[in-house]
Design a protein around this motif. Structure first.
Motif, PDB file in Angstrom:
ATOM      1  N   LYS A 213       0.703 -26.857  47.741  1.00  0.00           N
ATOM      2  CA  LYS A 213      -0.269 -26.567  48.654  1.00  0.00           C
ATOM      3  C   LYS A 213      -1.478 -26.406  48.253  1.00  0.00           C
ATOM      4  CE  LYS A 213      -1.697 -23.416  52.461  1.00  0.00           C
ATOM      5  NZ  LYS A 213      -1.220 -21.857  53.055  1.00  0.00           N
TER       6      LYS A 213
ATOM      7  N   GLU B 266      10.540 -21.377  49.132  1.00  0.00           N
ATOM      8  CA  GLU B 266       9.285 -20.654  48.943  1.00  0.00           C
ATOM      9  C   GLU B 266       9.316 -20.085  47.377  1.00  0.00           C
ATOM     10  OE1 GLU B 266       8.181 -17.023  51.099  1.00  0.00           O
ATOM     11  OE2 GLU B 266      10.239 -16.249  51.189  1.00  0.00           O
TER      12      GLU B 266
ATOM     13  N   ASN C 143       4.697 -33.504  48.536  1.00  0.00           N
ATOM     14  CA  ASN C 143       6.044 -33.299  47.934  1.00  0.00           C
ATOM     15  C   ASN C 143       6.654 -34.421  47.314  1.00  0.00           C
ATOM     16  OD1 ASN C 143       6.105 -34.575  50.594  1.00  0.00           O
ATOM     17  ND2 ASN C 143       8.352 -34.621  50.340  1.00  0.00           N
TER      18      ASN C 143
ATOM     19  N   TYR D 140      -0.553 -30.578  51.874  1.00  0.00           N
ATOM     20  CA  TYR D 140       0.932 -30.302  51.060  1.00  0.00           C
ATOM     21  C   TYR D 140       1.463 -31.521  50.470  1.00  0.00           C
ATOM     22  CZ  TYR D 140       0.576 -26.329  54.451  1.00  0.00           C
ATOM     23  OH  TYR D 140       0.101 -25.192  55.200  1.00  0.00           O
TER      24      TYR D 140
ATOM     25  N   TRP E  73       7.308 -26.125  54.130  1.00  0.00           N
ATOM     26  CA  TRP E  73       6.667 -25.172  53.693  1.00  0.00           C
ATOM     27  C   TRP E  73       6.667 -23.874  54.612  1.00  0.00           C
ATOM     28  CZ3 TRP E  73       3.379 -24.040  49.113  1.00  0.00           C
ATOM     29  CH2 TRP E  73       2.666 -23.193  48.884  1.00  0.00           C
TER      30      TRP E  73
ATOM     31  N   HIS F  30       7.505 -22.881  45.684  1.00  0.00           N
ATOM     32  CA  HIS F  30       6.149 -23.194  46.033  1.00  0.00           C
ATOM     33  C   HIS F  30       4.992 -23.065  45.081  1.00  0.00           C
ATOM     34  CE1 HIS F  30       6.941 -22.420  50.601  1.00  0.00           C
ATOM     35  NE2 HIS F  30       7.721 -23.214  50.127  1.00  0.00           N
ATOM     36  N   TYR F  31       4.279 -23.964  45.009  1.00  0.00           N
ATOM     37  CA  TYR F  31       2.934 -23.671  44.052  1.00  0.00           C
ATOM     38  C   TYR F  31       1.538 -23.915  45.128  1.00  0.00           C
ATOM     39  CZ  TYR F  31       0.055 -23.925  39.955  1.00  0.00           C
ATOM     40  OH  TYR F  31      -0.892 -23.487  38.906  1.00  0.00           O
ATOM     41  N   THR F  32       0.616 -23.051  44.686  1.00  0.00           N
ATOM     42  CA  THR F  32      -0.515 -23.076  45.659  1.00  0.00           C
ATOM     43  C   THR F  32      -1.613 -23.437  44.713  1.00  0.00           C
ATOM     44  OG1 THR F  32       0.245 -21.505  47.342  1.00  0.00           O
ATOM     45  CG2 THR F  32      -2.197 -21.886  47.173  1.00  0.00           C
TER      46      THR F  32
ATOM     47  N   SER G  29       6.715 -32.131  54.021  1.00  0.00           N
ATOM     48  CA  SER G  29       6.106 -31.023  52.930  1.00  0.00           C
ATOM     49  C   SER G  29       5.471 -29.866  53.845  1.00  0.00           C
ATOM     50  CB  SER G  29       5.302 -31.474  52.020  1.00  0.00           C
ATOM     51  OG  SER G  29       4.103 -32.026  52.708  1.00  0.00           O
TER      52      SER G  29
ATOM     53  N   THR H 294       9.141 -26.521  40.577  1.00  0.00           N
ATOM     54  CA  THR H 294       8.306 -26.793  41.803  1.00  0.00           C
ATOM     55  C   THR H 294       8.586 -27.647  42.705  1.00  0.00           C
ATOM     56  OG1 THR H 294       6.407 -26.012  40.410  1.00  0.00           O
ATOM     57  CG2 THR H 294       5.930 -27.220  42.535  1.00  0.00           C
TER      58      THR H 294
ATOM     59  N   LYS I 225       9.911 -21.808  54.771  1.00  0.00           N
ATOM     60  CA  LYS I 225      10.078 -20.903  53.784  1.00  0.00           C
ATOM     61  C   LYS I 225      11.533 -20.667  53.094  1.00  0.00           C
ATOM     62  CE  LYS I 225       6.632 -17.490  55.410  1.00  0.00           C
ATOM     63  NZ  LYS I 225       5.907 -18.316  56.804  1.00  0.00           N
TER      64      LYS I 225
ATOM     65  N   ILE J 147       7.270 -28.031  46.464  1.00  0.00           N
ATOM     66  CA  ILE J 147       6.016 -28.141  47.460  1.00  0.00           C
ATOM     67  C   ILE J 147       4.858 -27.533  46.764  1.00  0.00           C
ATOM     68  CG2 ILE J 147       5.189 -28.022  49.718  1.00  0.00           C
ATOM     69  CD1 ILE J 147       8.119 -27.338  50.557  1.00  0.00           C
TER      70      ILE J 147
END
Length: 618
Positions: free
Chosen positions: A486, A448, A499, A497, A442, A451-453, A438, A482, A445, A484
């Motif tokens: 972070k 990306e 996954n 991270y 990330w 991705h979810y932060t 993961s 979604t 990219k 990955i």
């Protein structure tokens, strides 16, 4: 501070101490480089020593990452892993497809099964869950080098420790340039430069050289070319990991009949899949990146008319044979590399192999090098011991270093994360079919937009995640929102991270954490070179807690969908349920009861009775 696109490699932490050669994983950022003047004097035959030339004083700083991570599937202590033993025992036996395997290099489908539809490689994956070997421990895995404009690369030794513990800490491999002092001594035999306790001088970053060499600084460029060069300097992390790149694979031939032991056509097939090879460097990077990163054979090119007739060849479909006048001497792989580089420059009239291809793979004969392969971080060159040039995982791993990826570890084992290609490598040309963990994913990219932060302590809904987490094998599915997650830490601390390591499609050969939710830590903000560590493998109802900015964040797996289509995951403070933020409720005021005045009785005037005149009589 936030790191630039290429995370600055902390030079003082990359090399093991000479005293004891401790494991890299145990080195603090304040450790001295291997090569401190007080630690390691240079020793060599006198005829290999010479003074540094004026044109060798300026060069690009490189970190070389040596791969000792061979055969991760644990053996029984006799020096032979189960995987290698299985290959030996099955020589000449028929596989499930009924084809006879007569090659010494055995692919997964040639390893005999027992008829239950499960290959021995997959069975070894099950039997060796959680087991690791100790190969490579106690040896330095990363060394510091300089590359000159002609592509020659030398290891740097005896650097002043005040530089390595000071200015050198923020240097970036493949980007920053240095100038060496005139009193340095070159050892051609070990391809090293003794700095004799001096420290390199920093060079202006605007002199960064690209495939055209050091003279590029004076070349006029289009706006698009300027953007590309700015990306290479670190302003855009996508530059190395996306686009169409060219690759040249070099079959090295030396004296005494010593050579990379496969044919050029076989090497071409193993790298580019031009014949029957299904899984290779080109195919797997294309698959993992969803065609965002393509490796093509470098264009054909003929040798100069004055080239000697010594067995070297023209470049044909991305492959070339280079014959050098050197005997095989173990440990002189650096000298072999520079001899190959010099011969390429001579035969094809270039100032560096960088002018021929974006990435150049040197396939050595057996016996020249320790380890199985190595590469230079954020650079063009990777080097392999004989048929490790054919290994899918070694190709992905070493070119991964060229792309700026660091190792993927678990616990104290820097190769220990077997869920992706930056852990161990395997002596198989078709396996394992997998991508990256993961943290590395990330960094690429490639995914990306999915991705979810999670931002612990936020109050806008981003402080938690509650939803379905899909594997990268399902990235192109419309339902996969979604892939990955972070957990954002402070800029100076490692992030986490997450996954779902689905064992399917492009990731069907993953060797660890299959169909589990994996939690991995890494620094560098996910933008550049940073070793990662696998810290949790979660099944249904499994959870993992970590304090982030003083907040107890919990990763909790609620369940898995049928056939492991996705994982239902919650990431939140103390594992509490969360969802989209509730809309703010505005207070509703009760209706105002204002007194209602009675209707005004306006007086109605009586109709006016106008006098009626009597009709007039004439």
């Amino acid at each position: 501070m936030k790191f630039p696109s290429f995370h600055p490699t902390l030079i003082a932490s990359i090399i093991a101490l000479a005293a004891g050669l401790q494991d890299v994983a145990d080195i603090s950022p304040k450790s001295s480089l291997r090569g401190d003047a007080s630690k390691q004097p240079v020793a060599s035959a006198t005829n290999n020593l010479r003074a540094l030339q004026d044109n060798e004083m300026e060069g690009k700083l490189l970190v070389r990452d040596i791969n000792y991570g061979e055969d991760a599937l644990e053996g029984d202590g006799d020096g032979d892993s189960n995987l290698r033993r299985l290959k030996k025992n099955n020589k000449g036996k028929k596989n499930n497809k009924g084809k006879k395997n007569t090659k010494e290099k055995v692919d997964e489908d040639a390893l005999e099964g027992d008829g239950d539809g499960d290959s021995n490689l997959r069975r070894l994956k099950k039997n060796n869950k959680g087991k690791k070997n100790n190969k490579g421990k106690g040896r330095p895995d990363e060394t510091l080098h300089v590359e000159f404009a002609d592509g020659m690369i030398y290891e740097l030794k005896n650097i002043n420790s005040s530089w390595t513990n000071g200015k050198g800490k923020g240097k970036v491999s493949g980007k920053d340039r240095i100038k060496l002092s005139k009193n340095c001594i070159v050892d051609a035999g070990s391809a090293s430069i003794d700095l004799r306790g001096s420290e390199p001088e920093d060079m202006a970053s605007n002199k960064l050289f690209d495939r055209r060499g050091l003279q590029e600084a004076t070349t006029r460029r289009t706006a698009a070319q300027e953007r590309n060069l700015a990306a290479l300097r670190g302003d855009d992390g996508r530059m190395l990991q996306t686009g169409t790149k060219t690759v040249l694979a070099v079959k090295v031939v030396m004296n005494g009949g010593n050579e990379y032991s496969d044919s050029m056509s076989s090497l071409r097939d193993k790298v580019f899949g031009t014949d029957k090879d299904i899984y290779n460097l080109k195919s797997q990077y294309a698959a993992c990146s969803y065609d965002q990163l393509i490796f093509d054979p470098t264009p054909n090119r003929e040798m100069s008319s004055t080239a000697p007739n010594d067995g070297s060849t023209n470049i044909e479909n991305g492959v070339v044979t280079i014959r050098i006048n050197r005997d095989v001497v173990t440990g002189e792989d650096g000298r072999v590399n520079n001899a190959v580089t010099s011969k390429i420059n001579e035969l094809f009239g270039v100032s560096s192999p960088r002018q021929l291809a974006d990435y150049v793979m040197y396939c050595h004969p057996e016996g020249t090098m320790g380890g199985i392969a190595y590469a230079y971080i954020n650079s063009w060159n990777s080097v392999y011991k004989d048929t490790w040039c054919n290994s899918l995982s070694a190709q992905m791993h070493e070119i991964g270093h060229n792309l700026g990826f660091a190792h993927s570890g678990e616990s104290s084992n820097q190769y220990g994360d077997q869920s992706g290609m930056m852990g161990y490598s395997y002596a198989l040309s078709e396996d394992p079919v997998m991508c990256f963990n993961s943290a590395k994913s990330w960094q690429t990219k490639w995914y990306e937009d999915k991705h979810y932060t999670v931002n612990p302590g936020a109050s806008d809904g981003s402080e938690c995640f509650n939803g379905n987490l899909y594997g990268i094998a399902d990235y192109d599915s419309a339902s996969a929102e979604t892939v990955i997650i972070k957990i954002q830490n402070t800029d100076s601390e490692a992030d986490h991270y997450i996954n779902f390591n689905r064992d399917a499609g492009i990731n069907t050969g993953t060797l660890e954490g299959s169909n589990q939710v994996l939690v991995t830590t890494a620094g560098g903000e996910g933008n550049g070179y940073a070793p990662s560590t696998l810290v949790a493998k979660l099944g249904a109802n499994g959870s993992y807690q970590v304090n982030v900015r003083g907040i107890p964040m919990v990763v909790r797996v609620e369940s898995f969908a049928s056939s492991f289509a996705y994982a239902r995951v919650i990431v939140s403070e103390e594992g509490e349920d969360c969802g989209p933020p509730e809309p703010t409720k505005q207070p509703t005021l009760p209706p105002t009861t204002s007194p209602t005045p009675p209707p005004t009785n306006i007086p109605t005037n009586q109709p006016t009775s106008a006098p009626t005149n009597a009709p007039s009589h004439p």
